[in-house]
Design a protein around this motif. Structure first.
Motif, PDB file in Angstrom:
ATOM      1  N   THR A  52     -38.342   6.225 -21.472  1.00  0.00           N
ATOM      2  CA  THR A  52     -37.391   6.273 -20.359  1.00  0.00           C
ATOM      3  C   THR A  52     -35.968   6.506 -20.886  1.00  0.00           C
ATOM      4  N   ILE A  53     -35.631   5.811 -21.958  1.00  0.00           N
ATOM      5  CA  ILE A  53     -34.296   5.999 -22.535  1.00  0.00           C
ATOM      6  C   ILE A  53     -34.129   7.450 -22.986  1.00  0.00           C
ATOM      7  N   ALA A  54     -35.185   7.986 -23.588  1.00  0.00           N
ATOM      8  CA  ALA A  54     -35.121   9.387 -24.017  1.00  0.00           C
ATOM      9  C   ALA A  54     -34.895  10.293 -22.814  1.00  0.00           C
ATOM     10  N   GLU A  55     -35.590  10.004 -21.727  1.00  0.00           N
ATOM     11  CA  GLU A  55     -35.431  10.831 -20.527  1.00  0.00           C
ATOM     12  C   GLU A  55     -34.010  10.712 -19.983  1.00  0.00           C
ATOM     13  N   ILE A  56     -33.448   9.511 -20.101  1.00  0.00           N
ATOM     14  CA  ILE A  56     -32.071   9.321 -19.649  1.00  0.00           C
ATOM     15  C   ILE A  56     -31.115  10.159 -20.501  1.00  0.00           C
ATOM     16  N   TRP A  57     -31.311  10.141 -21.807  1.00  0.00           N
ATOM     17  CA  TRP A  57     -30.461  10.964 -22.685  1.00  0.00           C
ATOM     18  C   TRP A  57     -30.605  12.435 -22.337  1.00  0.00           C
ATOM     19  N   ALA A  88     -31.301  13.675 -19.532  1.00  0.00           N
ATOM     20  CA  ALA A  88     -30.633  13.971 -18.272  1.00  0.00           C
ATOM     21  C   ALA A  88     -29.125  14.064 -18.457  1.00  0.00           C
ATOM     22  N   LEU A  89     -28.646  13.491 -19.557  1.00  0.00           N
ATOM     23  CA  LEU A  89     -27.201  13.505 -19.768  1.00  0.00           C
ATOM     24  C   LEU A  89     -26.696  14.828 -20.334  1.00  0.00           C
ATOM     25  N   GLY A  90     -27.610  15.712 -20.640  1.00  0.00           N
ATOM     26  CA  GLY A  90     -27.154  17.012 -21.084  1.00  0.00           C
ATOM     27  C   GLY A  90     -27.719  17.418 -22.418  1.00  0.00           C
ATOM     28  N   PRO A  91     -27.630  18.704 -22.725  1.00  0.00           N
ATOM     29  CA  PRO A  91     -28.272  19.232 -23.930  1.00  0.00           C
ATOM     30  C   PRO A  91     -27.679  18.668 -25.216  1.00  0.00           C
ATOM     31  N   GLY A  92     -26.472  18.144 -25.146  1.00  0.00           N
ATOM     32  CA  GLY A  92     -25.859  17.596 -26.347  1.00  0.00           C
ATOM     33  C   GLY A  92     -26.632  16.409 -26.906  1.00  0.00           C
ATOM     34  N   HIS A  93     -27.424  15.783 -26.047  1.00  0.00           N
ATOM     35  CA  HIS A  93     -28.148  14.588 -26.482  1.00  0.00           C
ATOM     36  C   HIS A  93     -29.607  14.878 -26.773  1.00  0.00           C
ATOM     37  N   ALA A  94     -29.947  16.173 -26.798  1.00  0.00           N
ATOM     38  CA  ALA A  94     -31.360  16.532 -26.962  1.00  0.00           C
ATOM     39  C   ALA A  94     -31.928  16.000 -28.266  1.00  0.00           C
ATOM     40  N   LYS A  95     -31.121  16.029 -29.310  1.00  0.00           N
ATOM     41  CA  LYS A  95     -31.600  15.583 -30.625  1.00  0.00           C
ATOM     42  C   LYS A  95     -31.975  14.105 -30.588  1.00  0.00           C
ATOM     43  N   ARG A  96     -31.084  13.328 -30.004  1.00  0.00           N
ATOM     44  CA  ARG A  96     -31.339  11.899 -29.914  1.00  0.00           C
ATOM     45  C   ARG A  96     -32.586  11.631 -29.070  1.00  0.00           C
ATOM     46  N   ALA A  97     -32.670  12.355 -27.956  1.00  0.00           N
ATOM     47  CA  ALA A  97     -33.834  12.181 -27.076  1.00  0.00           C
ATOM     48  C   ALA A  97     -35.110  12.525 -27.830  1.00  0.00           C
ATOM     49  N   SER A  98     -35.047  13.607 -28.577  1.00  0.00           N
ATOM     50  CA  SER A  98     -36.232  14.054 -29.296  1.00  0.00           C
ATOM     51  C   SER A  98     -36.656  13.000 -30.325  1.00  0.00           C
ATOM     52  N   TYR A  99     -35.672  12.410 -30.969  1.00  0.00           N
ATOM     53  CA  TYR A  99     -35.994  11.351 -31.937  1.00  0.00           C
ATOM     54  C   TYR A  99     -36.717  10.195 -31.250  1.00  0.00           C
ATOM     55  N   LEU A 100     -36.177   9.827 -30.086  1.00  0.00           N
ATOM     56  CA  LEU A 100     -36.779   8.695 -29.358  1.00  0.00           C
ATOM     57  C   LEU A 100     -38.189   9.023 -28.887  1.00  0.00           C
ATOM     58  N   VAL A 101     -38.371  10.236 -28.388  1.00  0.00           N
ATOM     59  CA  VAL A 101     -39.709  10.614 -27.918  1.00  0.00           C
ATOM     60  C   VAL A 101     -40.690  10.564 -29.082  1.00  0.00           C
ATOM     61  N   TYR A 140     -37.197  20.064 -26.608  1.00  0.00           N
ATOM     62  CA  TYR A 140     -37.071  21.337 -27.324  1.00  0.00           C
ATOM     63  C   TYR A 140     -36.302  22.346 -26.489  1.00  0.00           C
ATOM     64  N   LEU A 141     -36.652  22.392 -25.193  1.00  0.00           N
ATOM     65  CA  LEU A 141     -36.054  23.421 -24.343  1.00  0.00           C
ATOM     66  C   LEU A 141     -34.550  23.199 -24.170  1.00  0.00           C
ATOM     67  N   SER A 142     -34.138  21.929 -24.159  1.00  0.00           N
ATOM     68  CA  SER A 142     -32.709  21.722 -23.925  1.00  0.00           C
ATOM     69  C   SER A 142     -31.914  21.655 -25.230  1.00  0.00           C
ATOM     70  N   ASP A 143     -32.617  21.697 -26.342  1.00  0.00           N
ATOM     71  CA  ASP A 143     -31.906  21.718 -27.610  1.00  0.00           C
ATOM     72  C   ASP A 143     -31.308  23.107 -27.831  1.00  0.00           C
ATOM     73  N   PRO A 144     -29.979  23.215 -27.908  1.00  0.00           N
ATOM     74  CA  PRO A 144     -29.370  24.539 -28.021  1.00  0.00           C
ATOM     75  C   PRO A 144     -29.727  25.259 -29.323  1.00  0.00           C
ATOM     76  N   HIS A 163     -32.721   4.166 -11.093  1.00  0.00           N
ATOM     77  CA  HIS A 163     -31.385   4.717 -11.314  1.00  0.00           C
ATOM     78  C   HIS A 163     -31.458   6.101 -11.925  1.00  0.00           C
ATOM     79  N   LYS A 164     -32.428   6.284 -12.786  1.00  0.00           N
ATOM     80  CA  LYS A 164     -32.582   7.587 -13.434  1.00  0.00           C
ATOM     81  C   LYS A 164     -32.871   8.649 -12.381  1.00  0.00           C
ATOM     82  N   LYS A 165     -33.741   8.295 -11.465  1.00  0.00           N
ATOM     83  CA  LYS A 165     -34.147   9.286 -10.474  1.00  0.00           C
ATOM     84  C   LYS A 165     -33.081   9.497  -9.410  1.00  0.00           C
ATOM     85  N   SER A 166     -32.303   8.427  -9.139  1.00  0.00           N
ATOM     86  CA  SER A 166     -31.325   8.528  -8.057  1.00  0.00           C
ATOM     87  C   SER A 166     -30.107   9.337  -8.477  1.00  0.00           C
TER      88      SER A 166
END
Lengths: 568, 775
Positions: A438-443, A445-458, A485-489, A403-406
């Motif tokens: 995978t969850i981090a990657e999903i976050w 993909a949802l946009g830069p607003g979630h970069a912090k959360r993704a970074s925490y998960l990674v 890092y790159l998507s974190d504004p 689903h992530k890739k599709s």
């Protein structure tokens, strides 16, 4: 793995012993139904003749049978017949198949312990450990609100059982079976050894032949079956760490087996050890080293173990084909795997599951999301049906990936979370880290607003992934880290470029070993972009050139693939 | 004597109730103590007071003065402190060791020899501040407890019932659930050591070697000579360390001109921010590493226990069988015991020597006894192997694997010195050790089996010689008897594996197999099977030592000096340094807006340093100095040296009083213990306890960029404040008092010791008392 057929201890009646042998043979050849009939009768006669030893062995044989046929729902009907033969807990409540199996196992173990059948008890402990590895143990009786149910597997129990089963060497000799059973095999090997020593040292005439013995060359007086049992515990340890996630222990335990038990191992077990080592190499050192090791193993392996090696070869080729982007070849390999899964010996569920998993992965790589999802959902259904919970975690994660890739990123999230909870319940730490990633990657993909959360998960998953994950997983994690890092504004690349460049180049390095052109190209693309931003022209050009190279090799994949297909 | 004491107590309590309205610091009790007290510290969590006597006994008292335990460590104790959770007592000794004792029973849990000189001061600080940044702070799980049963204990030598050992390891492995804390210790030779959880050494610095910054704006830098540490205090966020030391300051690059003026007490501000910035990493490393070290200890002990047991049994066996040789000689035969046994086995003949040996020297009972001994020893060795050595090795393998995994996270763990290569090395060695253990297990099983077989055969032969029926004797395998005679009668492969000095001969076939394994990802060091179990264990210890030395040196290197404040000069160094001068350092939450000056990572902490000025220094007498904000000054304005300044004050005590001890107390208070010099035995008030609010004192801002007068107190002489006893609360004490003054901030208590061997406990905090009464 079948228990030693007792030759001593059965004095009263030979009939039940014969039935036991018959049942064991039947199950060996895959006729589970007939095998069970014979074994049930053996239970009857052993009980009638008070032949405890035979009863214990028979119970163990029944457990083995169920383990091999799988504890699927449709086996309930079969298992109920021995269950009603006096082993019933008498509660009158229907328990699950697994619980019945557990009851049988424990009974057999208890009897084996009390009768001092050390080999059988070690064997039963191994089976128990195998059971505990994949099953949540629920209390048989749970009434009232106070009955606490711990819905998790218990790795400590597995560890305890494995340690106890390894002690078969300790009690060896105390049960006297070994002495009574001496059928002259030792004397034969001793004489043979004497002969080889003599031959080797023809030139040293002045020395007494007797002096050139080496203590370590002496044939071991311990029966091979006992040693095999002790060795199996190491192999099972290795398997358990594959589940729990400790790469060094997987390797070490397989190495202990290959070093210490090579002389006594059965061909299938020793090739299993090699399979584990080669898989470890493939995951951590890349394809080329693994394939050269595989070649050695193929030379070594006997005809009986060919199947395992052949399977391994297919798996490795499939992985490599996926990395290189040889999709047609991958598809073909998948089909072959599927064929292997349902050969003459009946359907091997584990293998079938793996074949479908690989099928779904292949479809995913070729961007056929709908089909991939269909295959994976099917697989999930059958895993669910056959109670293969551990495999469920993997399948769910694959569904999330699909689903992530599709593009339906949000749809992937519940699957990933479900997989995560499965992993937690079964203590699959590495897979859990993978699901977190995978969850981090999903976050992400949802946009830069979630970069912090993704970074925490990674970051949360990194210690596990870097420590015990293979090259591909590490590369993925590094990649995700850089992307975070790159998507974190709020992040400025100029102030700290190394925090993006380091993981990226690390990922590129790891992916290059795997020849995973598609992702290497992506990594180099990002590296080039970062350098461009920093105004470092030379470095940028270098990265861009690498990007181009890998893109070219990806495009050339078709051509190379045809060659491979021919070769294959 | 007893009665008299009771009277005194009654009296004082009575007096207390009478005037409770006016007199602050209610007296809780007054008890006699039968010894001279050297040091005393309150437990930070509970109402427990640890006391060190002049004879270096350590006692633990409850608040109601019930004594819990007494221990005699046997060494001169020079410093004392509690762990932050109050569960351990750390003792520093004259010879440089640090002992950790359990508060429950006083048992010594760990001793470490980290210093070469007397440990003068200890400070154990827990990370009290919560991590603000969620991203940096992820919860780290030690997976070991989820996958393994509790680690094995050190095996006991049978016959020696030592109950202590069991608890020891349990206590130390409970470290896992602790919060991050650091024990800091300073010694007489100027070395400061840091250890995480008090057990894992993480750094050592020698203050003679660090360059001290100056605030003059010139290029001169200072170094200390002949320094000894008097006091160390870590800030509560662990990122700064204040050091009070005595020594000679020398300017680098200039010839010493009038060095006599630069000998004195100095205050250093050390930057230990790595403890804050890399807290999670250090925590994980220390937790895994200290656990690994514990388990390695189990492995080592197991090997030595096995070795001891086995050699005992074997020497018994050898001493019994030695007799054959002499019998052979007596009978004038030219052979050896091996040949004699062989000829017996092959049925050629039974030599008279052997016959005599079997029938008379050894006898049937002797064979049985010997067989039983060897069998039992084998079982015991097996038990140690199964229950201690192998589980321990498994856990080591797992933990090392976890550490290796962490070391691969270079971005985080490189900076704390966890090296990937070294960890790989450890991983390999721990794996080899696992193989070694399995080989040992196999050899042991075979050897025991051969022994049993041999004894069965000997027993049978004896019976035949005695012309007794042999049907009760177990069948023996002749081939195995040959193997035994050939290999075990003279040599002992089990013992070989248990000793480090031997090397093992590996046969060609195994060697080939191991060489082949390299292609499958086996060990590159193919000769490892030539080492023995014991030497492999030594190798593991060596590798671990190397691997853990890296974090130690890496962290040590990051500790740098950020600020220097020479406090006051001392004219004659020798006599004064041996006497500890009263001093106290405390960090308070800051109420003023000084936060802007301080490093942002650790806001709202201001340090107060309070010390007694040695009489005679700068011509001053009976003075105490108070310095505030020194740690902030060094860090906040390091860019602009001109601005570095701090608040300080010199307080002159009334001449009739002599300051015995002082201590900083919660909420910026200073507690002084003063002896009235003019009193005599008749006066009721012989000493005073004074508490004053430090934040209300008229501090003077002092610049550290001094030119002529390098010492801080020079600048304060003009603004010296005369202590007026009205400014604070005070209470008279009807005894001459001595050091120490033990103040408990958490409980609001002060414990005072009189020179007539009395202990007086006062309640400093009336508010708290009221609260507790209300509850």
């Amino acid at each position: 793995m079948s228990p030693q057929v007792p030759q001593s201890g059965i004095i009263l009646g030979r009939y039940e012993a014969a039935l036991l042998c018959l049942g064991t043979l039947h199950s060996r050849f895959g006729h589970s139904k007939t095998a069970l009939d014979a074994l049930t009768e053996a239970v009857c006669f052993s009980q009638r003749n008070n032949d405890d030893a035979c009863l214990t062995y028979t119970l163990a044989a029944i457990c083995n049978l169920f383990f091999e046929t799988g504890t699927s729902r449709h086996s309930i009907g079969i298992i109920e017949s021995p269950h009603s033969l006096g082993t019933s807990t008498g509660m009158g409540t229907p328990s699950s198949t697994q619980q019945l199996l557990l009851v049988l196992l424990k009974r057999s173990l208890k009897r084996a312990d009390s009768l001092k059948l050390t080999s059988l008890s070690a064997h039963n402990r191994l089976t128990l450990a195998k059971f505990d590895l994949k099953h949540v143990k629920r209390p048989l009786v749970s009434f009232g609100p106070k009955a606490s149910t711990n819905l998790k597997t218990c790795p400590i129990d597995v560890c305890r059982e494995l340690r106890l089963s390894g002690r078969v060497l300790t009690d060896f000799g105390s049960d006297n079976i070994s002495l009574l059973n001496d059928s002259g095999t030792f004397s034969t090997s001793w004489l043979k050894n004497l002969a080889t020593v003599n031959n080797k040292n023809m030139w040293s005439i002045h020395r007494n032949d007797y002096d050139v013995f080496n203590w370590y060359l002496q044939p071991s007086p311990i029966p091979a079956s006992v040693l095999q049992l002790a060795g199996s515990s190491y192999l099972l340890r290795s398997t358990s760490w594959e589940h729990y996630g400790s790469a060094p222990l997987v390797r070490v335990n397989a190495l202990v087996y290959a070093t210490c038990f090579a002389d006594v191992a059965s061909s299938s077990e020793s090739s299993l050890a090699y399979v584990k080592l080669i898989q470890h190499l493939a995951v951590f050192k890349g394809h080329s080293e693994a394939f050269s090791a595989l070649k050695l193993a193929e030379e070594k392996s006997s005809s009986t173990s060919k199947f395992q090696i052949r399977l391994l070869r297919l798996q490795m080729l499939h992985d490599r084909a996926l990395h290189r982007g040889h999709l047609k070849l991958a598809q073909k390999l998948c089909d072959d795997l599927g064929d292997l899964a349902s050969s003459g010996n009946g359907v091997d569920m584990d293998l079938k599951t793996e074949a479908s998993l690989r099928q779904a992965r292949t479809l995913l790589s070729s961007n056929q999301f709908g089909q991939a999802e269909a295959v994976a959902s099917n697989l999930f259904c059958s895993c669910y049906k056959y109670n293969m919970q551990v495999e469920n975690a993997t399948v769910l994660l694959l569904l999330a990936e699909i689903h992530k890739k599709s593009g339906n990123v949000m749809l992937g999230l519940p699957y990933a979370l479900a997989s995560l909870s499965f992993c937690k319940a079964f203590n699959l730490d590495l897979l859990e880290a993978c699901a977190t990633l995978t969850i981090a990657e999903i976050w992400l993909a949802l946009g830069p607003g979630h970069a912090k959360r993704a970074s925490y998960l990674v970051h949360k998953s990194l210690p596990m992934i870097l420590g015990h994950g293979g090259l591909e997983l590490c590369a993925r994690a590094n990649f995700a880290l850089a992307k975070c890092y790159l998507s974190d504004p709020t992040f400025s690349i100029v102030t700290d470029p190394s925090c993006v460049l380091d993981p990226l180049s690390q990922a590129a390095e790891e992916l290059q070993i795997l020849e995973y052109h598609e992702m290497v190209a992506e990594a180099f693309y990002l590296i080039a972009m970062v350098y461009n931003h920093l105004g470092m022209v030379d470095e940028r050009e270098e990265a861009a050139a690498s990007f181009k190279n890998h893109l070219l090799s990806l495009e050339n994949a078709n051509q190379a693939e045809d060659e491979e297909l021919l070769f294959y | 004597m007893e009665e008299e004491v009771e009277e005194v107590e009654m009296e004082s309590v009575g007096e207390d109730t009478e005037a409770s309205g006016s007199i602050p610091f209610q007296l809780q009790f007054d008890k006699p103590v039968p010894f001279q007290v050297k040091m005393a510290e309150w437990n930070p969590e509970k109402d427990l007071l640890a006391i060190v006597t002049d004879e270096s006994k350590v006692l633990l008292h409850r608040f109601n003065w019930q004594r819990l335990w007494t221990i005699i460590p046997g060494k001169s104790i020079t410093s004392l402190c509690w762990s932050p959770d109050g569960k351990l007592i750390a003792l520093g000794t004259e010879d440089g060791s640090i002992f950790l004792h359990d508060v429950e029973n006083g048992k010594m849990l760990r001793s470490m020899r980290t210093h070469d000189a007397a440990v003068i001061c200890l400070n154990w600080e827990e990370d009290a501040l919560k991590a603000v940044d969620r991203d940096r702070h992820f919860v780290y799980e030690d997976r070991t407890t989820r996958f393994f049963p509790p680690p094995p204990q050190v095996p006991r030598i049978p016959g020696l019932s030592d109950g202590d050992l069991e608890e020891t390891t349990q206590q130390l492995s409970s470290v896992s659930c602790q919060r991050f804390n650091i024990l800091c210790s300073g010694d007489r030779d100027g070395c400061i050591c840091f250890s995480i959880f008090g057990i894992f050494p993480i750094g050592k610095i020698n203050i003679h070697n660090i360059l001290l910054p100056n605030h003059l704006g010139t290029n001169y830098q200072y170094q200390l000579k002949n320094a000894s540490i008097s006091k160390v205090a870590l800030s509560r966020d662990l990122c700064r360390l204040e050091v009070l030391c005595f020594g000679e300051l020398i300017e680098l690059g200039t010839s010493p001109k009038n060095n006599d003026t630069l000998v004195g007490f100095h205050c250093l501000n050390l930057d230990t921010s790595i403890f804050l910035n890399r807290k999670n990493e250090l925590h994980q490393v220390a937790q895994q590493a200290s656990n690994i070290e514990d388990v390695v200890e189990v492995v080592r002990a197991s090997i030595s226990v096995m070795s001891k047991q086995w050699t005992d049994a074997m020497s018994l066996f050898k001493s019994k069988f030695q007799a054959i040789a002499s019998l052979i000689a007596e009978h004038g035969l030219d052979s050896n015991s091996q040949d004699e046994f062989l000829s017996l086995l092959l049925g050629v003949r039974t030599s008279p020597a052997l016959q005599q040996f079997l029938l008379n020297t050894l006898g049937e009972a002797g064979v049985k006894r010997l067989s039983k001994t060897v069998d039992n020893t084998g079982k015991e060795v097996r038990t140690v192997l199964n229950e201690h050595l192998q589980p321990a090795l498994e856990i080591i393998g797992f933990r090392v694997g976890e550490l290796r995994g962490l070391s691969r996270w270079r971005a985080r763990f490189k900076s704390v010195g966890l090296d990937e290569k070294l960890m790989d090395n450890v991983t390999e060695t721990s794996g080899m050790l696992l193989i070694q253990a399995e080989r040992f297990s196999r050899v042991l099983t075979i050897v025991l089996f051969l022994f049993q077989n041999f004894f069965n055969w000997v027993l049978k032969c004896t019976k035949i010689l005695l012309q007794e029926p042999t049907d009760q004797v177990q069948q023996a395998n002749s081939e195995l008897v040959v193997v035994f005679l050939k290999f075990l009668l003279q040599s002992d492969p089990v013992e070989q594996l248990l000793e480090a000095k031997y090397s093992v001969e590996v046969d060609m076939e195994t060697m080939k197999r191991i060489e082949q394994m390299v292609a499958f990802g086996g060990y590159r060091d193919v000769t490892f099977l030539e080492r023995t179990l014991a030497s492999e264990c030594n190798k593991l210890e060596q590798c671990l030592k190397e691997a853990f030395l890296m974090p130690f040196t890496t962290v040590s290197e990051t500790v740098a000096c950020k600020g220097l404040a020479p406090l006051f000069p001392v004219a004659s160094p020798t006599p004064s340094t041996s006497l500890p001068i009263p001093m106290s350092i405390h960090y308070y939450k800051d109420e003023v807006d000084r936060a802007s000056e301080i490093d942002k990572a650790s806001p709202n902490l201001t340090d107060y340093t309070c010390f007694k000025v040695l009489d005679g220094s700068l011509g001053l007498k009976n003075c105490i100095g108070i310095v505030r904000g020194f740690m902030g000054a060094g860090l906040g304005s390091s860019v602009n040296a001109e601005e570095s300044c701090l608040d300080a004050l010199l307080v002159h005590l009334p001449d009739q009083y002599d300051c015995v001890d002082l201590s900083l107390y919660k909420e910026n208070q200073i507690v002084l213990l003063l002896n009235d010099l003019e009193s005599n035995s008749e006066t009721a008030e012989r000493s005073l306890m004074v508490m004053m609010q430090a934040s209300d004192l008229p501090f003077v801002s002092v610049s550290l960029s001094m030119s002529d007068n390098i010492f801080l107190l020079h600048q304060l002489e003009d603004s010296m404040m005369n202590l007026d006893l009205d400014i604070g609360k005070f209470r008279a004490i009807p005894h001459h008092v001595t050091v120490p003054l033990a103040v408990s901030a958490s409980r609001g208590l002060a414990c005072v010791f009189s020179s007539q061997r009395h202990t007086l406990v006062y309640i400093l905090d009336e508010d708290e008392d009221e609260v507790s009464e209300m509850e």
